[in-house]
Design an enzyme around this catalytic site. Structure first.
Site, PDB file in Angstrom:
ATOM      1  CB  SER A  69      -0.940  -0.040   1.213  1.00  0.00           C
ATOM      2  OG  SER A  69      -1.861   1.025   1.182  1.00  0.00           O
ATOM      3  CE  LYS A 121      -1.012   1.289  -3.683  1.00  0.00           C
ATOM      4  NZ  LYS A 121      -0.811  -0.125  -4.070  1.00  0.00           N
TER       5      LYS A 121
END
Length: 253
Positions: free
Chosen positions: A120, A138
């Protein structure tokens, strides 16, 4: 990340859209680690291609223990200058790509009581100008991992997120850092930028038995820099006059 896990005894299959680059990398990883790495051409936005890659993996290795969901797309653009298609494309690669990968691999990871790692970012922890697309994408990846950990935990599956901070020598840092920007380490409490080995070591730990009780977590590997991070582009100039920022922004690749 893949090389580190292979050095600890795993075989691997790597995915991507460009088969020539994949094949070259797979051969290099096999040579460096003494393990087997195969290349499978697939676009994470295409579920059928992912399913075919899973079938290829199972045929060769008999199953899947670990999955790294690392597909990403990013560039600097304000909301006012970001097209609907540009926003959609990043969501499709990052968020839908992660979901498609989970769906294609979950039966195998369940069977092995394995684990997922999702790559992420830290950009969505604060409102980061010029990063609305990846921030939304994300944040969704983090949430997806949390639900996966809760739903699949009873099946023996773990799911965690690695959120890299500034990692030196990577395309992400190069593309997202302003041209001619200040590279001082004043906002890096660790006194240095991250190294790809920092991410690799975290990967090995999260996939190991030492992390058997760690699931549903987001691990920021950032040397504590997120606590001090500010926008790298001048604020509020960058949002009041986006055109003035063109000289600072690297061209898209």
């Amino acid at each position: 990340m893949t090389e580190a896990v292979m050095r600890h005894g795993a075989d691997a299959v790597i995915l991507g859209r460009k088969l020539d680059r994949l094949t070259q990398t797979a051969e290099e990883l096999s040579r460096l680690t003494g393990r087997t790495c195969l290349a499978a051409q697939a676009d994470v936005r295409n579920p059928k291609q992912l399913q075919d890659a899973v079938a290829k993996t199972v045929e060769k290795f008999g199953g899947i223990d670990f999955v790294i969901c690392g597909a990403a797309g990013n560039f600097l653009a304000p909301i006012s200058g970001l097209s609907e298609n540009g926003f959609k494309t990043v969501i499709e690669i990052d968020t839908l790509g992660t979901y498609n990968t989970i769906k294609a691999t979950l039966p195998q990871v369940r069977a092995s009581k394995g684990a997922y790692i999702h790559v992420s970012a830290t950009l969505h922890y604060k409102g980061t100008p010029y990063q609305v697309h990846v921030s939304a994408a994300k944040a969704a990846v983090d949430a997806t991992s949390n639900v996966l950990a809760v739903e699949e935990g009873p099946h023996g599956v773990r799911s965690n997120v690695i959120a890299p901070g500034p990692i030196a020598g990577t395309e992400g840092v190069d593309r997202l850092s302003p041209k001619g920007g200040d590279n001082a380490l004043g906002d890096m409490p660790a006194g240095r930028y991250g190294d790809v080995k920092d991410i690799a070591n975290t990967t090995v730990f999260l996939f190991s038995g030492a992390a058997s009780f760690i699931s549903g977590q987001v691990i920021a590997v950032d040397g504590a820099s997120e606590h001090l991070r500010t926008t790298q582009l001048p604020y509020p100039d960058s949002v009041l006059d986006p055109a003035s920022m063109k000289s600072l922004i690297k061209a898209r690749m």
